[in-house]
Design an enzyme around this catalytic site. Sequence first.
Site, short mmCIF file in Angstrom:
data_model
loop_
_atom_site.label_atom_id
_atom_site.label_comp_id
_atom_site.label_asym_id
_atom_site.label_seq_id
_atom_site.Cartn_x
_atom_site.Cartn_y
_atom_site.Cartn_z
CB THR A 14 -0.77 -0.14 1.38
OG1 THR A 14 -1.69 -1.31 1.17
CG2 THR A 14 -1.76 1.33 1.41
CB SER A 61 2.52 -8.20 1.12
OG SER A 61 1.65 -7.95 2.04
CB THR A 94 0.16 -3.81 6.30
OG1 THR A 94 -0.80 -3.93 5.44
CG2 THR A 94 0.79 -2.46 6.39
CG ASP A 95 -2.60 -7.39 3.75
OD1 ASP A 95 -2.90 -6.71 4.84
OD2 ASP A 95 -3.27 -7.19 2.76
C1 SIN Z 1 -0.34 -5.13 0.86
O1 SIN Z 1 0.01 -5.88 2.12
O2 SIN Z 1 0.51 -5.24 0.08
C2 SIN Z 1 -1.34 -4.34 0.69
C3 SIN Z 1 -2.04 -4.04 2.24
C4 SIN Z 1 -0.93 -2.92 2.87
O3 SIN Z 1 0.24 -2.74 2.38
O4 SIN Z 1 -1.66 -2.24 3.75
#
Ligand code: SIN
Length: 317
Positions: A14, A61, A94-95
Amino acid sequence: MKLQNLVILGTGGTIAGQAGNALDNIGYTAAQVGIEQLLAAIPALHRSGPVMAEQVSQIDSKDMSFAVWTRLAERVRHFLARDDVQGIVITHGTDTLEETAYFLQAVCQPHKPVVLTCAMRPATALAPDGPQNVLDAAVVARHEGARGVVVVCAGTIHSALDVQKVHTYQLDAFGSGDAGPIGYVEEGKLRLVRNWPLAQVPYAQDAIKNVANWPQVEIIMNYAGASAALVQALVAQGVRGLVVAATGNGTLHHALQDGLLQAQAAGVRVVRSTRCVNGRVLPLSDDAIQDSQGLSPVKARVALMLELMARDARGSA
Ligand code: SIN
């Protein structure tokens, strides 16, 4: 004295996301903005010394793959070996960030800081959180006493061992459970609230260099009415390892437990974690299924894959 380089590796997420509307914090596409472009928007980053950037991948991710992990570990090792590199920052979604953090700690065992950072809002947001997170991560990566893999998000420093995504939306999306964070970054300075964790992962794993095929290890969960059906299906298709996200202190529905014990007897490695966010499975001396030694289900899966790879590498040596 010549200032050492900070290396920033981009992997997507993100933090590199784009939305059609600056007010849209959820309807975006992750992994669109290149790392050079992201850093160009943070001129303050260069105040503390030279910065080198490299795009290792450009993915959401949720789609993290073993190929990207292998390449990322190779680039981390490459840059850490250079005398002119002080530390590394990795921008990441984050995922699955907690899995990558644990994986890198296990396979790289870095003596210099490797700091994963991220964002909950896309780069195009009215008030994106990514730039401040990158600045904070850089402060940690340039800190004298920092070492090993840590995560910096929303001004908080988490260890690779403890960190877990705990919120779907808020900017402060990570927690460290019972252990608590290592510290905070406040106005460009570190405030540590516990000792810097040493050797967070109890074994050095170097096996991925030798392995073409990652062993299949899957996660299953205990819940009301759980059965052995998933275990039996996975065993039938040749699964090598199973992590069970058990209830409470590692308890299992008797039907699922029977299936897991049969799988174990057939040679599948089985590890028992808990679906509770805090605490760990406290083992008893007569436990039939090994506990995950405090690892969450997703980290226990990474550890089990590495264990099986190390075993395969020893077998073929
Ligand atoms: C991801 O994990 O690539 C998308 C979600 C995020 O980064 O919060």
